[in-house]
Design an enzyme around this catalytic site. Structure first.
Site, PDB file in Angstrom:
ATOM      1  N   ASP A 236      -8.036  -7.528   0.211  1.00  0.00           N
ATOM      2  CA  ASP A 236      -7.148  -7.616   1.389  1.00  0.00           C
ATOM      3  C   ASP A 236      -7.815  -7.352   2.464  1.00  0.00           C
ATOM      4  O   ASP A 236      -8.569  -6.560   2.735  1.00  0.00           O
ATOM      5  CB  ASP A 236      -5.940  -6.881   1.169  1.00  0.00           C
ATOM      6  CG  ASP A 236      -6.135  -5.393   1.677  1.00  0.00           C
ATOM      7  OD1 ASP A 236      -6.843  -4.671   0.932  1.00  0.00           O
ATOM      8  OD2 ASP A 236      -5.705  -5.274   2.913  1.00  0.00           O
TER       9      ASP A 236
ATOM     10  N   HIS B  20      -5.160 -22.499   8.851  1.00  0.00           N
ATOM     11  CA  HIS B  20      -6.796 -22.828   8.829  1.00  0.00           C
ATOM     12  C   HIS B  20      -7.427 -21.620   7.992  1.00  0.00           C
ATOM     13  O   HIS B  20      -8.018 -21.783   7.074  1.00  0.00           O
ATOM     14  CB  HIS B  20      -7.208 -23.341   9.573  1.00  0.00           C
ATOM     15  CG  HIS B  20      -8.734 -23.692   9.434  1.00  0.00           C
ATOM     16  ND1 HIS B  20      -9.103 -24.807   8.741  1.00  0.00           N
ATOM     17  CD2 HIS B  20      -9.831 -22.853   9.779  1.00  0.00           C
ATOM     18  CE1 HIS B  20     -10.453 -24.542   8.594  1.00  0.00           C
ATOM     19  NE2 HIS B  20     -10.950 -23.434   9.134  1.00  0.00           N
TER      20      HIS B  20
ATOM     21  N   ASP C 206       0.850  -1.159  -0.014  1.00  0.00           N
ATOM     22  CA  ASP C 206      -0.116   0.083  -0.059  1.00  0.00           C
ATOM     23  C   ASP C 206       0.763   1.314  -0.078  1.00  0.00           C
ATOM     24  O   ASP C 206       2.045   1.195  -0.054  1.00  0.00           O
ATOM     25  CB  ASP C 206      -0.998   0.007   1.146  1.00  0.00           C
ATOM     26  CG  ASP C 206      -0.400  -0.087   2.404  1.00  0.00           C
ATOM     27  OD1 ASP C 206       1.173   0.012   2.574  1.00  0.00           O
ATOM     28  OD2 ASP C 206      -0.908  -0.035   3.410  1.00  0.00           O
TER      29      ASP C 206
ATOM     30  N   CYS D 180     -11.506 -29.799   5.033  1.00  0.00           N
ATOM     31  CA  CYS D 180     -10.587 -28.711   4.840  1.00  0.00           C
ATOM     32  C   CYS D 180      -8.997 -29.231   4.410  1.00  0.00           C
ATOM     33  O   CYS D 180      -8.672 -30.112   5.263  1.00  0.00           O
ATOM     34  CB  CYS D 180     -10.360 -27.884   6.083  1.00  0.00           C
ATOM     35  SG  CYS D 180      -9.156 -26.643   5.843  1.00  0.00           S
TER      36      CYS D 180
ATOM     37  N   CYS E  71      -6.211 -29.142   9.586  1.00  0.00           N
ATOM     38  CA  CYS E  71      -7.195 -29.937   9.555  1.00  0.00           C
ATOM     39  C   CYS E  71      -6.859 -31.412   8.872  1.00  0.00           C
ATOM     40  O   CYS E  71      -7.216 -32.367   9.323  1.00  0.00           O
ATOM     41  CB  CYS E  71      -8.693 -29.446   8.617  1.00  0.00           C
ATOM     42  SG  CYS E  71      -9.263 -28.079   9.538  1.00  0.00           S
TER      43      CYS E  71
ATOM     44  N   CYS F 101      -6.384 -27.921   4.768  1.00  0.00           N
ATOM     45  CA  CYS F 101      -4.994 -27.015   5.328  1.00  0.00           C
ATOM     46  C   CYS F 101      -4.355 -27.863   6.265  1.00  0.00           C
ATOM     47  O   CYS F 101      -4.791 -29.194   6.456  1.00  0.00           O
ATOM     48  CB  CYS F 101      -5.807 -25.916   6.371  1.00  0.00           C
ATOM     49  SG  CYS F 101      -6.172 -26.260   7.862  1.00  0.00           S
TER      50      CYS F 101
END
Lengths: 414, 618
Positions: free
Chosen positions: A270, A339, A91, A308, A313, A310
């Site tokens: 974002d 996660h 930014d 999931c 998980c 991830c």
């Protein structure tokens, strides 16, 4: 930048694009996790990359303070410094000047603020913001804009919008002078507060500069304004922005907000929300957020989400184990952060598939059904999606929740 | 005590109980000399044959001397599961159970299926030996006294009593690879009276008897001797060697292990005849032998960990905490062994650790692993290897250094050219990365270990490699794909599965992360420091085995004399007081407190001051 629209939704304004930057290809729409001070909190760059994330955000204001430009130059830019090999966006630092410092004064020259190091008055000009972002070396850099709170009213809003256009010209000039154009891509930021007419004027002016900007952000939102106004401004901007440029909604991170924005034509967003909320012990799921600190999770041997992919998980970390460590062990924060980042990426990744396969409206309906269930849908989401031809309710009689309607697991009673 | 739990434990039978065996290299067999060995944790095959058969699919091998890594609330501090499971240095993980007793029943006991403890905590059975102890061996704060029939343990909701029968229940339910028998360690200021020391020994023995109590049905139908003394018990039990700082008391405790049992004890542990036969290893908690006065009890000792999160999280669990003081009724039903000799009271002057350990070990067989927790420096490790023949050390010093921002940097044996600096100042064992001097350093964390990327380069480094996530970061070989279009983000190179190492994370980057309260700094430092310690003990094994540069150059004797010489060199070069850690702790504390408006300004002023002093001083 190579930017290509590869699929569009037949009903809504959603689209799938391929954006090739210096550090690889990012498929849009996408959600960008925030690594404010050159680290996604608690994780390593390799971990973030393995989660299937190809674009993250650093904050210019923070990196300029620490480690500072000298060190970033010596280290060969922020990619090298933090070991991130994929795409990076910075930014302009303008937002933090306003949100973190009470003493910032905006003049035509730039933003005047008191240096956190010496207390002396310091000026951040559009030229300087761009040159700092050149040192950081992000693939996408943002113009310095004159940010006012989205709750501001009166002539200050118009002034800020007009100044943002003038500052865009100075940013363009500085950027083109630098010879960084082939490596770094400058985005403009559409301002104009909550006033549709000001937004129109800003859009017109900034679209006129299209040949000099690689993409457009929609700024000045996500600051506590009415959701009903929020989506109308997003829609207005996304409709008018040129189709051959990526569109970035700044500060949007709730899953329902993301999907509405995508339906309205947004490509990128974002927010610190998924990573910050993880550190407080909240795991995001397709059935709504889980507050893992609540007693009701203390004895649950289930993972957060059976399906999931991830690391948390798929290694079957139980809710009970997470309850035992969240907000106490940093490893608890890491597990939920991993996660939540994957959850965000899944929400928007599945949207990409749905758009490409011509079933995005169905995806939206299924998502809202699972996420909000019978609690009722946020009214603004229903209205926003109706405006692009998707009826979430389809004749069903569900309560509509006025206000933000964001779902939250507050207590054991809920 | 419960027949109910025996019947419960039987439901777990038949799952492959893994047996811990330990073998020593032949050449190092003097009772207390340095030694090289190998721990193997493996399940014997179902069928009983005369040959020794080991199920290779889930066996873990650990060469000794080596480390075990302690956990806090069931996790290796600062490491996510994927990091923990990919760290080469982490092979033996020790889980203090007490944090889980805040709930009843303790949550891990709710885990169903095989290997409940491994699975609840996410440890990999193929890589990790997971041991279970009740109390955190690093925690020496003052505690309410233990009773004859319970240990006072600490959890976030206060002090809880854990009885030997509770402990058996947890252990059989959770099936750790190794269990530490309960032990009565007084957490009051030493020296302890003869009465207290005697009681400690009696209780520790009684509690060992309890964990070794036989089951109604043998869990191992054929208890085969694999090497030397077989463990005749389905659990791999380590016993904490009681006796405090009194040499006679330690001898008395060891004697109780080796003497033949009689009466009800013999009946209880049948078919074991002597307690030592049911024990696979001996452990020593140095933290309780230092003779320091225990600090008053305040909950949540690892404040370092908490503070990283605390800055954002206003109402953490400790608000709910209320310490419950529990009086100790002296009304146990434990048998009374013959009184101990009167010289057993602890002396006020502390004998050195080596002689305490030797006193415990000298009557007992050599062939069992010796495990030490609470070691404070690599120097102390080397001496305990040299003088006592210790096999396993806990890695707390590596984690503690990471908490305060220190990247360890030492090696054994020392590189040939390394000596003390010119002014005779010893080398630090690590780098305090809070120090401003590191802000502009873009090289790897350790001088004596290289990153893997350097070995892949055109001019490969002669240095050993530090395989940690900071020094040898590996590009992921797979990425989660969130849509069908995502393959476009990954080129052939990303999908080839070939391991690509990125350049090491720099000291300057970690310096930045430490000063900005970023948790990633501690994550990388824990992984790095464990890798340094792992590599250090690899070097020790190498020297002891008589290998030089990977080639077997000599027999054990030569190895031992070279080891002794290298220990002397190490002690003469590296600073054992570890001043660098103390300085770092101060820096950590300052940065931790420094929050809020005006912080950068204050820091800058201080830095200018320090730099000015540096100039005038130089």
């Amino acid at each position: 930048m190579q930017f290509e629209v590869i699929a569009t939704c037949n009903t809504t304004r959603a689209r799938v694009c391929r954006m090739k930057l210096t550090h690889g290809v990012t498929m849009l729409p996408t959600f960008m996790p925030v690594a404010t001070q050159a680290a996604i909190k608690g994780l390593t760059p390799e971990q973030v990359e393995s989660l299937g994330i190809t674009l993250i955000l650093n904050n210019t204001y923070h990196l300029n303070l620490r480690p500072g430009i000298k060190i970033l130059d010596e280290a060969g830019g922020a990619h090298n410094f933090q070991g991130w090999n994929r795409n990076l966006l910075t930014d302009s630092g303008g937002f933090q000047l306003v949100s973190l410092s009470k003493f910032t004064k905006i003049t035509e020259e730039g933003a005047l603020f008191s240096s956190p190091f010496t207390g002396e008055p310091t000026m951040l000009t559009p030229e300087e913001s761009i040159s700092i972002q050149h040192s950081i070396g992000a693939d996408i850099i943002m113009q310095l804009d004159d940010v006012v709170s989205s709750l501001t009213v009166g002539p200050r809003v118009a002034e800020a919008m007009e100044r943002s256009v003038r500052w865009l010209d100075r940013c363009i000039e500085q950027h083109e002078r630098s010879g960084q154009r082939d490596r770094q891509n400058l985005f403009a930021i559409v301002q104009g507060g909550l006033d549709a007419e000001l937004r129109d004027r800003c859009l017109q002016a900034m679209i006129a500069r299209k040949d000099h900007v690689a993409g457009y952000a929609i700024g000045g939102l996500s600051g506590g304004e009415e959701k009903d106004v929020f989506w109308r401004i997003i829609k207005q901007c996304a409709e008018q922005l040129p189709a051959d440029r990526p569109r970035y909604a700044m500060g949007v991170g709730f899953a329902e907000d993301l999907l509405v924005c995508v339906a309205l034509g947004v490509d990128m967003a974002d927010c610190v929300f998924p990573t910050r909320t993880a550190r407080f012990g909240v795991a995001l799921t397709f059935k709504g957020p889980l507050n893992l600190r609540l007693r009701k999770h203390a004895e649950s041997i289930e993972p957060i989400d059976e399906n999931c992919p991830c690391p948390t998980c798929s290694s079957r970390t139980s809710r009970a184990m997470l309850h035992h460590i969240v907000t106490i062990e940093t490893a608890g924060a890491h597990a939920v952060t991993q996660h939540n980042l994957v959850f965000q990426a899944q929400v928007i990744g599945r949207a990409r598939d749905a758009i490409m396969e011509g079933r995005f409206p169905d995806y939206l309906r299924t998502f809202f059904e699972n996420y909000f269930g019978d609690h009722g849908y946020p009214e603004w989401c229903v209205d926003a999606l109706r405006s692009v031809g998707v009826d979430l309710l389809e004749g069903r009689d569900l309560p509509l929740i006025p206000g933000s309607g964001a779902k939250w697991e507050y207590s054991d009673v809920a | 005590m419960g027949t109910a739990l025996d019947s419960e434990s039987h439901s777990q039978e038949g799952s492959d109980v893994r047996m811990l065996t330990f073998g020593l290299q032949k050449s190092c067999q003097s009772r207390f000399g340095p030694r090289v060995g190998r721990i193997i944790l493996a399940a014997p095959r179902e069928e009983c044959t005369t040959d020794i058969a080991i199920d290779g699919t889930s066996s873990v091998t650990l060469d000794t001397p080596n480390i075990l890594v302690g956990t806090s609330r069931g996790v290796v501090p600062h490491l996510s599961r994927d990091h923990c499971n990919s760290a080469d240095a982490i092979k033996w993980i020790n889980v203090p159970f007490e944090s889980f007793i805040e709930q009843s029943p303790p949550v891990p006991t709710l885990q169903t299926g095989p290997d409940p403890l491994h699975n609840f905590l996410g440890f990999d059975k193929r890589r990790h030996i997971v041991s279970l102890c009740l109390r955190d061996p690093m925690d020496t704060r003052e505690m309410p006294p233990n009773g004859n029939a319970y240990v006072s343990a600490l959890c976030v909701r206060g002090v809880r009593k854990v009885t030997p029968s509770d402990w058996r229940k947890y252990v059989y339910k959770l099936q750790p690879d190794v269990v530490f028998a309960l032990s009565d360690t007084p957490f009051t200021a030493p020296p302890h009276s003869q009465k207290r020391v005697t009681k400690s020994i009696e209780r520790s023995i009684a509690w060992l008897v309890d964990i070794l109590r036989s089951l109604e049905y043998p869990v191992r139908p054929c208890s085969l001797p694999i090497s030397g003394q077989p463990s005749q018990h389905p659990l791999n039990v380590f016993v904490n060697m009681a006796g405090g700082t009194s040499i006679p008391a330690r001898e008395a405790f060891a004697h109780s292990l080796s003497e033949e049992l009689y009466g009800p004890d013999l009946e209880a542990v049948k078919p074991i005849k002597r307690l030592d036969d049911g024990v696979v290893g001996y452990s020593f908690d140095l933290a309780t032998l230092r003779g320091s006065i225990p600090k008053p009890l305040c909950l949540l000792r690892r404040t370092q960990v908490n503070n990283v999160l605390q800055q954002e999280s206003p109402n953490m669990l400790q608000d709910a905490v209320k310490l419950i003081e529990i009086p100790t009724p002296e009304n146990g039903d434990i048998h009374t062994p013959p009184p101990l000799p009167s010289r057993i009271a602890e002396s006020a002057v502390l004998p050195d650790a080596a002689s305490l350990l030797q006193a415990s070990l000298k009557q007992l067989p050599d062939g069992k692993p010796r495990l030490v927790t609470g070691v404070r420096s690599p120097h102390e490790m080397l001496r305990l290897i040299r003088d006592v023949g210790v096999d396993i050390f806990d890695a707390d010093l590596a984690i503690a250094a990471a908490h305060v921002g220190v990247a360890l940097d030492f090696a054994f044996p020392l590189p040939p050219d390394l000596g003390p600096s010119e002014e005779g100042k010893k080398k630090d064992v690590g780098h305090n990365l809070y120090d401003q001097g590191y802000a502009h350093q873009y090289g790897r964390l350790s001088d004596c270990l290289a990153g893997a990327a350097e070995s892949q380069s055109q001019f490969p480094t002669p240095l050993p490699i530090c395989p940690c996530i900071a020094c040898s970061p590996r590009s992921p070989t797979s990425h989660i794909l969130h849509s069908k279009a995502d393959v476009q983000s990954y080129e052939e190179r990303d999908r080839s599965g070939k391991v690509v190492y990125n350049p090491p994370r720099s000291r300057g980057y970690l310096h930045h992360l430490l000063h900005t309260h970023e948790m990633s700094a501690h994550t990388m430092l824990v992984a790095h420091n464990l890798a340094v310690l792992d590599r250090f003990l690899f070097g020790v094994r190498d020297v002891l085995a008589g290998r030089r540069d990977g080639i077997n150059k000599g027999e054990g004797e030569d190895g031992i004399s070279r080891f002794t010489a290298e220990v002397n060199r190490f002690e003469s070069v590296y600073d054992e007081s570890m001043e660098v850690i103390h300085v770092a702790r101060k820096c950590w504390h300052e940065v931790d407190l420094a929050r809020g408006k005006g912080r950068l300004w204050r820091e800058k002023e201080k830095q200018v001051l320090v730099e000015a002093e540096g100039v005038s001083g130089g």
